[in-house]
Write an enzyme that holds these catalytic residues in place. Sequence first.
Site, PDB file in Angstrom:
ATOM      1  N   GLY A 120     -10.345 -17.893 -46.943  1.00  0.00           N
ATOM      2  CA  GLY A 120     -10.757 -19.121 -46.274  1.00  0.00           C
ATOM      3  C   GLY A 120     -11.378 -20.153 -47.181  1.00  0.00           C
ATOM      4  O   GLY A 120     -11.392 -21.348 -46.844  1.00  0.00           O
ATOM      5  N   ARG A 176     -14.979 -12.485 -42.940  1.00  0.00           N
ATOM      6  CA  ARG A 176     -15.846 -12.221 -41.782  1.00  0.00           C
ATOM      7  C   ARG A 176     -16.063 -13.457 -40.922  1.00  0.00           C
ATOM      8  O   ARG A 176     -16.519 -13.341 -39.796  1.00  0.00           O
ATOM      9  CB  ARG A 176     -17.191 -11.680 -42.270  1.00  0.00           C
ATOM     10  CG  ARG A 176     -17.128 -10.244 -42.773  1.00  0.00           C
ATOM     11  CD  ARG A 176     -18.460  -9.796 -43.333  1.00  0.00           C
ATOM     12  NE  ARG A 176     -18.710 -10.372 -44.649  1.00  0.00           N
ATOM     13  CZ  ARG A 176     -19.884 -10.347 -45.260  1.00  0.00           C
ATOM     14  NH1 ARG A 176     -20.926  -9.795 -44.672  1.00  0.00           N
ATOM     15  NH2 ARG A 176     -20.023 -10.882 -46.457  1.00  0.00           N
ATOM     16  N   ASP A 208     -13.924  -7.375 -41.574  1.00  0.00           N
ATOM     17  CA  ASP A 208     -15.011  -6.965 -42.459  1.00  0.00           C
ATOM     18  C   ASP A 208     -14.517  -5.746 -43.214  1.00  0.00           C
ATOM     19  O   ASP A 208     -14.488  -4.633 -42.677  1.00  0.00           O
ATOM     20  CB  ASP A 208     -16.261  -6.634 -41.644  1.00  0.00           C
ATOM     21  CG  ASP A 208     -17.448  -6.268 -42.520  1.00  0.00           C
ATOM     22  OD1 ASP A 208     -17.255  -6.071 -43.741  1.00  0.00           O
ATOM     23  OD2 ASP A 208     -18.573  -6.170 -41.983  1.00  0.00           O
ATOM     24  N   ARG A 265     -15.715  -3.910 -45.300  1.00  0.00           N
ATOM     25  CA  ARG A 265     -16.687  -2.848 -45.539  1.00  0.00           C
ATOM     26  C   ARG A 265     -16.632  -1.771 -44.471  1.00  0.00           C
ATOM     27  O   ARG A 265     -17.175  -0.672 -44.652  1.00  0.00           O
ATOM     28  CB  ARG A 265     -18.093  -3.438 -45.594  1.00  0.00           C
ATOM     29  CG  ARG A 265     -18.298  -4.483 -46.673  1.00  0.00           C
ATOM     30  CD  ARG A 265     -19.632  -5.182 -46.525  1.00  0.00           C
ATOM     31  NE  ARG A 265     -19.767  -5.838 -45.223  1.00  0.00           N
ATOM     32  CZ  ARG A 265     -20.848  -6.487 -44.820  1.00  0.00           C
ATOM     33  NH1 ARG A 265     -21.905  -6.570 -45.625  1.00  0.00           N
ATOM     34  NH2 ARG A 265     -20.885  -7.065 -43.632  1.00  0.00           N
ATOM     35  N   PHE A 291     -24.463 -11.791 -57.043  1.00  0.00           N
ATOM     36  CA  PHE A 291     -25.654 -12.594 -57.256  1.00  0.00           C
ATOM     37  C   PHE A 291     -26.326 -12.099 -58.523  1.00  0.00           C
ATOM     38  O   PHE A 291     -26.151 -10.949 -58.926  1.00  0.00           O
ATOM     39  CB  PHE A 291     -26.624 -12.518 -56.062  1.00  0.00           C
ATOM     40  CG  PHE A 291     -27.110 -11.126 -55.750  1.00  0.00           C
ATOM     41  CD1 PHE A 291     -28.238 -10.599 -56.358  1.00  0.00           C
ATOM     42  CD2 PHE A 291     -26.430 -10.341 -54.828  1.00  0.00           C
ATOM     43  CE1 PHE A 291     -28.684  -9.317 -56.071  1.00  0.00           C
ATOM     44  CE2 PHE A 291     -26.861  -9.058 -54.525  1.00  0.00           C
ATOM     45  CZ  PHE A 291     -27.997  -8.538 -55.146  1.00  0.00           C
ATOM     46  N   TYR A 325     -16.270  -9.335 -67.355  1.00  0.00           N
ATOM     47  CA  TYR A 325     -17.333  -8.391 -67.716  1.00  0.00           C
ATOM     48  C   TYR A 325     -17.135  -7.008 -67.100  1.00  0.00           C
ATOM     49  O   TYR A 325     -17.934  -6.106 -67.335  1.00  0.00           O
ATOM     50  CB  TYR A 325     -18.722  -8.948 -67.378  1.00  0.00           C
ATOM     51  CG  TYR A 325     -18.966  -9.344 -65.942  1.00  0.00           C
ATOM     52  CD1 TYR A 325     -19.115  -8.396 -64.951  1.00  0.00           C
ATOM     53  CD2 TYR A 325     -19.077 -10.686 -65.589  1.00  0.00           C
ATOM     54  CE1 TYR A 325     -19.354  -8.755 -63.636  1.00  0.00           C
ATOM     55  CE2 TYR A 325     -19.321 -11.064 -64.272  1.00  0.00           C
ATOM     56  CZ  TYR A 325     -19.459 -10.093 -63.311  1.00  0.00           C
ATOM     57  OH  TYR A 325     -19.692 -10.463 -62.003  1.00  0.00           O
ATOM     58  N   LYS A 341     -16.269  -3.956 -59.989  1.00  0.00           N
ATOM     59  CA  LYS A 341     -15.007  -4.509 -60.489  1.00  0.00           C
ATOM     60  C   LYS A 341     -14.309  -3.520 -61.423  1.00  0.00           C
ATOM     61  O   LYS A 341     -13.082  -3.390 -61.399  1.00  0.00           O
ATOM     62  CB  LYS A 341     -15.266  -5.827 -61.215  1.00  0.00           C
ATOM     63  CG  LYS A 341     -15.688  -6.984 -60.322  1.00  0.00           C
ATOM     64  CD  LYS A 341     -14.582  -7.455 -59.408  1.00  0.00           C
ATOM     65  CE  LYS A 341     -14.941  -8.773 -58.740  1.00  0.00           C
ATOM     66  NZ  LYS A 341     -13.878  -9.237 -57.799  1.00  0.00           N
ATOM     67  N   GLY A 360     -12.572 -15.522 -66.089  1.00  0.00           N
ATOM     68  CA  GLY A 360     -13.731 -16.160 -66.680  1.00  0.00           C
ATOM     69  C   GLY A 360     -14.293 -17.152 -65.664  1.00  0.00           C
ATOM     70  O   GLY A 360     -13.981 -17.099 -64.469  1.00  0.00           O
ATOM     71  N   PRO A 361     -15.125 -18.084 -66.110  1.00  0.00           N
ATOM     72  CA  PRO A 361     -15.796 -18.989 -65.172  1.00  0.00           C
ATOM     73  C   PRO A 361     -14.868 -20.047 -64.574  1.00  0.00           C
ATOM     74  O   PRO A 361     -14.330 -20.899 -65.278  1.00  0.00           O
ATOM     75  CB  PRO A 361     -16.895 -19.645 -66.029  1.00  0.00           C
ATOM     76  CG  PRO A 361     -16.382 -19.549 -67.427  1.00  0.00           C
ATOM     77  CD  PRO A 361     -15.586 -18.288 -67.505  1.00  0.00           C
TER      78      PRO A 361
END
Length: 333
Positions: free
Chosen positions: A66, A89, A115, A117, A147, A197, A212, A239-240
């Site tokens: 989304g 979700r 969801d 999970r 985060f 990473y 990951k 990457g970013p």
Amino acid sequence: MAATLLVRVVRRFPSAASDLGKALCLKTRSNSTHEGGQAAFFPADARPMLPTNTFDGQVALITGGGTGLGRAMTMMLSTLGAECIITSRKLDVLEETAREISAATGNKVHAIRCDIRDPDTVKSAVDEVQNLTGLPHVLISNAAGNFVCPSENLTPGGWRAITDTVLTGTAYLTLEVGRRLIQAKQGAAVLAISTIYSEFGSGFVAPSAAAKAGVEALYKSLASEWGRYGLRFNAIQLGPIKTKGAFSRLDPTGQFEATMLARMPTGRLGQPEELANLAAYVCSPYANWMTGSILRFDGGELVSLAGEFNDLRKVTKEQWETISNLIRKTKGS
């Protein structure tokens, strides 16, 4: 070798140490213009690189479709002819995105709340997909969470918030869809969106790095085991790429963006459409011989971080003259 040489220069010529220190005072000011510097050599191209009928007659299921990167990949696949199903979700966000993309491409885009999970919710969502469009020919596991947090401050809830979505949720959905594809004798291309990473780890995002890495191991394992059923599994290490959702949790103050730009050999962040083009290729028939692959797509960030002397690119011409003069004065091995 170069490091030893520089150390010996300082030891043999202590009076020159201050000059060398000044020479190696690697300021980032000159790199603050990277977006307008070398980035000009690497412009982003948002145009679809594949023929517009590449995915005609195929169904694509994209998790986290989304917003952000998921939205961009859905737009690309829909543009190339796929009938897309997006899940997350937040059904209201999904429905708005589905309407907008369908209006833009003329192809159907469906929104299904899921969801990942919760294994029961996953089963129900895949039931709905199968009844609505049939099983997918393309599955992109893009749903994620992350985060920044010092690892000593991580709570069990914080750990699960990331790993339950990224690793466990991806496994639930991939295995549920995979079992049904095997039973139906239908091949498919399965892709996971990972991160650079995952390979070497990173402080302050330990749950994401671990999750990951687990997804990549899962997909390489399934590529080996389920190729006999016509299923391909690959992953893209990103990457970013700046999206609102990711950067609001990883760089909430905005102070690290300039640092990221300064270390990018291409001088800019990635664009969602660039990932969308690569993802479409990996999932297309043009990549049918690709499976079990982990592709790095990072503007050169990882190799820039890895090289011990890469920060010397910040040394000016004048500073190099000082360094070279000091090195030439060094005698012996």
